[in-house]
Design an enzyme around this catalytic site. Structure first.
Site, PDB file in Angstrom:
ATOM      1  N   CYS A  18       0.806  -1.214   0.065  1.00 25.54           N
ATOM      2  CA  CYS A  18      -0.018   0.112   0.153  1.00 25.54           C
ATOM      3  C   CYS A  18       1.038   1.380   0.028  1.00 25.54           C
ATOM      4  CB  CYS A  18      -0.891   0.053   1.321  1.00 25.54           C
ATOM      5  SG  CYS A  18       0.186   0.020   2.836  1.00 25.54           S
ATOM      6  N   GLU A 132       0.856  -0.602  16.401  1.00 24.55           N
ATOM      7  CA  GLU A 132       0.167   0.302  16.011  1.00 24.55           C
ATOM      8  C   GLU A 132      -0.780   0.730  17.282  1.00 24.55           C
ATOM      9  OE1 GLU A 132      -3.541   1.754  13.399  1.00 24.55           O
ATOM     10  OE2 GLU A 132      -2.276   0.090  12.272  1.00 24.55           O
TER      11      GLU A 132
END
Length: 319
Positions: A18, A132
């Site tokens: 991505c 994250e």
């Protein structure tokens, strides 16, 4: 060999890298070009051993904590984001540092800070221990964000003020699972503040949508990605829900168990957002050595997103 049996490979598009992963890898490459080796990287830049080993060959040194880095060499923070204490410590030590946090993760950080500023109690939907999640929770003082992993967690969550709650989410979750958790939150707390724009990133959503298509009627779906990659593991789950008879996560063609292919006529193939395309081609080539392969590419979205590199990489060095 002419007696190879036919195999149709339904190839998902989009798949693989991505924009955030692309940017993070470029940041390491550009930093090595600017400052030379070694450049230190706190945590794997992205969750893929093949990417990490290639960058190590170029001169990147991967560490888990800042105190493993010498003060006279640049350090890069991974695409997953870091707690605020990490850049603060790098500044205190006068280190050169480059933040490769994906801009879509940074968006979640900004949202969490805004809710905190406005006095709301914050729920983070995510997986405990994922870097994250650690980075997002580390944007705010301790005990100001509650991690919710399941619908059951929603039922047991007791906020100080049920009328003043907000939620944010990890960017790499299952779209469908997260929708169930959000629905449970909204049922319990009708006034809960939600993100301006969905936190689950476009690439995660697009890859899951593509797998829903290639999984339908597939005898086997292979997802190329790392065990540590949240978005890759979600693709395995999505494929099974979409109707695949079997779904497996593999790091590369070397990890394929060819016994899985017994009775397989239709193979679905995709790659998580941190897996390079050469690994996909490696699986296709390995299949071609054993089967008479027909390749069927299924495109469900076209991605044009790109992110700018941090300014520090193009700034001239101070004298």
């Amino acid at each position: 060999m002419t007696d190879r049996r036919p195999l149709t490979i339904r190839l998902a598009a989009p798949r693989g890298f991505c924009a955030g992963v692309d940017r993070a890898i470029q940041i390491v490459e550009e930093a090595l070009g600017k400052w030379g080796a070694p450049v230190y990287v706190r945590h794997e830049i992205v969750h893929n051993a093949h990417v990490v080993s290639r960058l190590e060959e170029m001169g990147a040194v991967f560490v888990e904590e800042l105190d493993e880095c010498p003060e006279d060499r640049p350090v890069i923070f991974s695409a997953h984001g870091v707690p605020k204490s990490v850049p603060a410590e790098a500044q205190r030590r006068n280190m050169i540092f480059v933040d490769a946090t994906c801009p879509l993760v940074s968006k979640v950080h900004v949202e969490a800070e805004r809710h905190h500023r406005e006095g709301r109690e914050i729920v983070l939907i995510g997986h405990a221990g994922h870097p994250e999640v650690i980075g997002t929770m580390g944007q705010l003082p301790n005990d100001t964000i509650t991690l919710i992993e399941t619908v059951e967690d929603v039922e047991s969550f007791e906020p100080r003020d049920p009328s003043n709650v907000a939620f944010v989410t990890q960017t790499t979750l299952s779209v469908d699972d997260t929708a169930d958790i959000v629905a449970a939150l909204q049922a319990r707390f009708p006034g809960i503040a939600s993100p301006h724009k969905e936190d689950i990133c476009y690439a995660t959503t697009n890859r899951q949508d593509a797998v829903k298509v290639i999984g339908q009627g597939a005898d086997l779906v292979l997802v190329i990605g790392a065990e540590t990659s949240s978005n890759s593991k979600r693709l395995v789950e999505v494929a099974l829900r979409a109707g695949a008879s079997r779904s497996e996560l593999i790091a590369s063609a070397e990890n394929i168990n060819w016994d899985w292919f017994e009775g397989v006529d239709l193979l679905g193939l995709t790659a998580g957002a941190s897996a390079p395309e050469d690994l996909v081609q490696g699986v296709i080539n390995a299949c071609r050595e054993r089967f008479d392969v027909t390749l069927d590419s299924v495109e469900t979205a076209r991605e044009t997103v790109t992110f700018k590199l941090p300014r520090i990489l193009s700034e001239p060095e101070k004298a």
